[in-house]
Design an enzyme around this catalytic site. Structure first.
Site, PDB file in Angstrom:
ATOM      1  CG  ASP A 119      34.120  31.056 -68.854  1.00  0.00           C
ATOM      2  OD1 ASP A 119      33.398  32.051 -69.026  1.00  0.00           O
ATOM      3  OD2 ASP A 119      33.685  29.901 -68.741  1.00  0.00           O
ATOM      4  N   GLY A 150      29.635  37.025 -75.426  1.00  0.00           N
ATOM      5  CA  GLY A 150      29.264  38.004 -76.444  1.00  0.00           C
ATOM      6  C   GLY A 150      28.947  39.387 -75.902  1.00  0.00           C
ATOM      7  CG  ASP A 156      27.523  28.105 -71.360  1.00  0.00           C
ATOM      8  OD1 ASP A 156      28.120  29.153 -71.650  1.00  0.00           O
ATOM      9  OD2 ASP A 156      27.837  27.387 -70.402  1.00  0.00           O
TER      10      ASP A 156
HETATM   11  C1  GLA Z   1      30.962  28.597 -68.775  1.00  0.00           C
HETATM   12  C2  GLA Z   1      31.399  28.433 -70.227  1.00  0.00           C
HETATM   13  C3  GLA Z   1      31.332  26.955 -70.611  1.00  0.00           C
HETATM   14  C4  GLA Z   1      32.236  26.159 -69.680  1.00  0.00           C
HETATM   15  C5  GLA Z   1      31.840  26.393 -68.219  1.00  0.00           C
HETATM   16  C6  GLA Z   1      32.836  25.762 -67.266  1.00  0.00           C
HETATM   17  O1  GLA Z   1      29.623  28.276 -68.600  1.00  0.00           O
HETATM   18  O2  GLA Z   1      30.583  29.188 -71.075  1.00  0.00           O
HETATM   19  O3  GLA Z   1      31.724  26.775 -71.952  1.00  0.00           O
HETATM   20  O4  GLA Z   1      33.559  26.527 -69.898  1.00  0.00           O
HETATM   21  O5  GLA Z   1      31.769  27.784 -67.936  1.00  0.00           O
HETATM   22  O6  GLA Z   1      32.546  26.046 -65.935  1.00  0.00           O
END
Ligand code: GLA
Length: 452
Positions: free
Chosen positions: A202, A252, A273
Site C-alpha cells: 500500500d 489507481g 477506498d
Molecule cells: C489504505 C488502504 C485500505 C487499508 C488501509 C490500512 O487506506 O486503501 O484498504 O489497507 O490503508 O491502513
C-alpha cells in the site's frame, strides 16, 4: 543510481528478455520502449510466451492486452498464482486496527465452518496494524497483537488455507506502522520464512515522504519513483522463490492497470477506498467501465475488498455489490465479521452460481453494455460461449407502472434467451424489450449458457 536510472535499467531488462522470447517464438512484432513502458508487441494476435500459457489468447486480440501479456511473460511473472481472481477474507473493512491473532484464527475457522472455504475463499489476509519494531539487524517483528506470526501462518495452513500480509513501500503504513522502505529484501525474506502467500503493498507514506520530497512539483518523476518502488518489492518477492500473490494498492494512480503487470502485479486497486455505502460502491463500479481489457488470468483489476454484510447495506445492495464484483472478475475478499455473519449474508457470499461467474476460467472481465437513466446493463463473456447479464437499478423502484425494458438487441442477442436467474436459482427466459421490475439498488443476474 538514481531511482529514475533504476527504473530505466529495469525497463531495459524487460525489453531485453521480451526480445529474447519473441526471437524464440517468432511471433512478436518489435517492442518499443518508452519511459512509460513497453508500447507494442505481438502484431499477429499471438502471445510469444513459451514459458507461460494464455490458453484463450486467441480471444484477446487487442494490442494493449497483448502488450501486457508479453511484458508479463518477459518478466517471468509466476503464472501459478491468481489464475482466477483471488478469493478469501481480509481484516480491514470490519476489524481495521482491532485485528489480532485470535481474530485471524477465528476467521480461518469460520471460513471452514460456513462452507466459504469449499466455495473458494482461500486467503486469510491480515491488513494493516500487525507491524511492530525492527531490531538492530533491521528485522521487523510483529507487535503484541501477533505474538508469533509463524505459528499463526502454520495454523492457517493447517486448515488448508493460505495467509496474506500487508506492508507499504514507504517508511510508514497508512495507519502509521512500520513500512518496508529500505528493507524490501529483508521483509520479503521474512514473509517467505513465515510462509506468507499474499502481499498487499500500500503506497501510503511513500507519496509524502519519498515522491514529493525527492521530486517536488514533478508529477511524472514522482510516478516513476512509485513504479520503481513496486518493481523493487516484486524483485524481492521473486527472490524468495516462494509464490506470493502481489497486490498493488496505490488507489489507481497513473493508470496502474497499464503498468502493474510489468512489475509483477497480480492485482491492483483501481480506486480509492471502498465504504459500506451504496453511493460509494456504485461510484467505484462506474469507474471500472473501460478497464476490462487490462484484466486476465494472473492479473486483475481490483475495485477493493467486499463490504458485503457491513454497515447498513440492504440485502438488495449486498446482492448487487456481490453480483457486480463477479461481473468485474474482481478479487472476492470478504471483509465482514465472519463469526457473527447472518444467514442471508452467508447465502450471498456462498452463492456458487455467482462465484462461478467471478471465477470463470476465461478470465474476461465484464463490460457495461449500456445505461439508461439509472439502470445499467453489464455483460460478461464466459468459457464455453456462455454469457452473464447483470441489470442493476441504481435509482428508485422500477415497478410495473414504469418498468425497465431490457434491450437484447443492444446486447447482440436475437430471440428469446433461456437462462438461469442466479439469485432465485430458477429458470428465466429473457426476451427483447422485456419489462423488468427492479427494486431500488437491486440486480437481476442471469446466466445464459447458449446465447443466440
Ligand atoms: C489504505 C488502504 C485500505 C487499508 C488501509 C490500512 O487506506 O486503501 O484498504 O489497507 O490503508 O491502513
Amino acid at each position: 543510481m538514481t531511482s529514475e536510472q533504476t527504473y530505466i535499467a529495469y525497463m531495459m531488462r524487460l525489453r531485453k528478455s521480451a526480445s529474447l522470447l519473441c526471437a524464440a517464438a517468432l511471433a512478436c512484432a518489435p517492442i518499443a520502449l518508452s519511459q512509460t513502458g513497453v508500447t507494442a508487441a505481438a502484431a499477429d494476435g499471438r502471445v510469444a510466451a513459451p514459458s507461460i500459457s494464455y490458453p484463450f489468447a486467441f480471444l484477446r486480440n487487442d494490442a494493449a492486452w497483448q502488450t501486457r501479456a508479453a511484458a508479463q511473460a518477459a518478466h517471468g511473472t509466476s503464472q501459478e498464482v491468481a489464475q482466477t481472481p483471488p478469493m478469501g477474507w481480509n481484516s480491514w473493512n470490519y476489524f481495521a486496527e482491532k485485528v489480532d491473532d485470535k481474530g485471524v484464527r477465528e476467521a480461518a475457522d469460520q471460513l471452514i465452518a460456513t462452507g466459504m472455504k469449499d466455495a473458494g475463499y482461500i486467503y486469510v489476509n491480515i491488513d494493516d496494524t500487525w507491524e511492530g519494531q525492527r531490531d538492530v539487524s533491521g528485522v521487523l517483528h510483529s507487535n503484541a497483537k501477533f505474538p508469533d506470526m509463524k505459528a499463526l501462518a502454520d495454523y492457517v495452513h493447517s486448515k488448508g488455507l493460505k495467509i496474506g500480509i500487508y506492508s507499504s513501500p514507504g517508511p510508514r503504513t497508512c495507519a502509521g506502522y512500520e513500512g518496508s522502505l529500505g528493507h524490501e529484501t529483508q521483509d520479503a525474506q521474512l514473509y517467505a520464512e513465515w510462509g506468507i502467500d499474499y502481499l498487499k503493498y500500500d503506497l501510503c507514506s511513500f507519496n509524502s515522504d519519498v515522491m514529493q520530497k525527492q521530486a517536488p512539483k514533478d508529477k511524472a518523476a514522482q510516478m516513476r519513483l512509485m513504479v520503481t518502488a513496486y518493481a523493487k518489492m516484486d524483485k524481492a518477492l521473486k527472490g524468495t522463490g516462494r509464490p506470493i500473490v502481489f497486490s498493488l494498492c496505490q488507489y489507481g494512480w497513473d493508470a496502474v492497470w497499464e503498468w502493474a503487470p510489468t512489475v509483477g502485479g497480480n492485482l491492483w486497486r483501481t480506486t480509492d477506498d471502498i465504504r459500506p455505502e451504496w453511493d460509494r460502491i456504485y461510484a467505484i463500479v462506474s469507474q471500472q467501465a473501460g478497464l476490462e481489457k487490462y484484466a486476465g488470468p494472473g492479473h486483475w483489476n481490483d475495485p477493493d475488498m467486499l463490504e458485503v454484510g457491513n454497515g447498513k447495506l440492504t440485502l438488495a445492495e449486498n446482492r448487487s455489490h456481490f453480483s457486480l464484483w463477479a461481473m468485474l472478475a474482481a478479487p472476492l475478499l470478504a471483509g465482514n465479521d465472519l463469526p457473527n455473519m447472518k444467514t442471508d449474508i452467508k447465502s450471498i457470499l456462498t452463492n456458487r452460481d455467482v462465484i462461478a461467474i467471478d471465477q470463470d476460467r476465461l478470465g474476461r472481465q465484464g463490460t457495461r453494455a449500456y445505461s439508461e437513466g439509472e439502470v445499467d446493463v453489464w455483460v460478461r463473456h464466459l468459457a464455453g460461449g456462455a454469457l452473464a447479464i447483470a441489470v442493476v437499478n441504481a435509482g428508485d423502484n422500477r415497478y410495473s407502472t414504469h418498468p425497465f425494458h431490457l434491450s437484447l438487441a443492444k446486447l447482440g442477442l436475437h430471440g428469446p434467451q433461456p437462462g438461469k436467474d442466479l439469485w432465485t436459482g430458477k429458470g428465466i427466459t429473457l426476451s427483447d424489450g422485456q419489462p423488468l421490475e427492479l427494486s431500488s439498488h437491486d440486480v437481476l443476474l442471469v446466466r445464459i449458457d447458449a446465447p443466440k
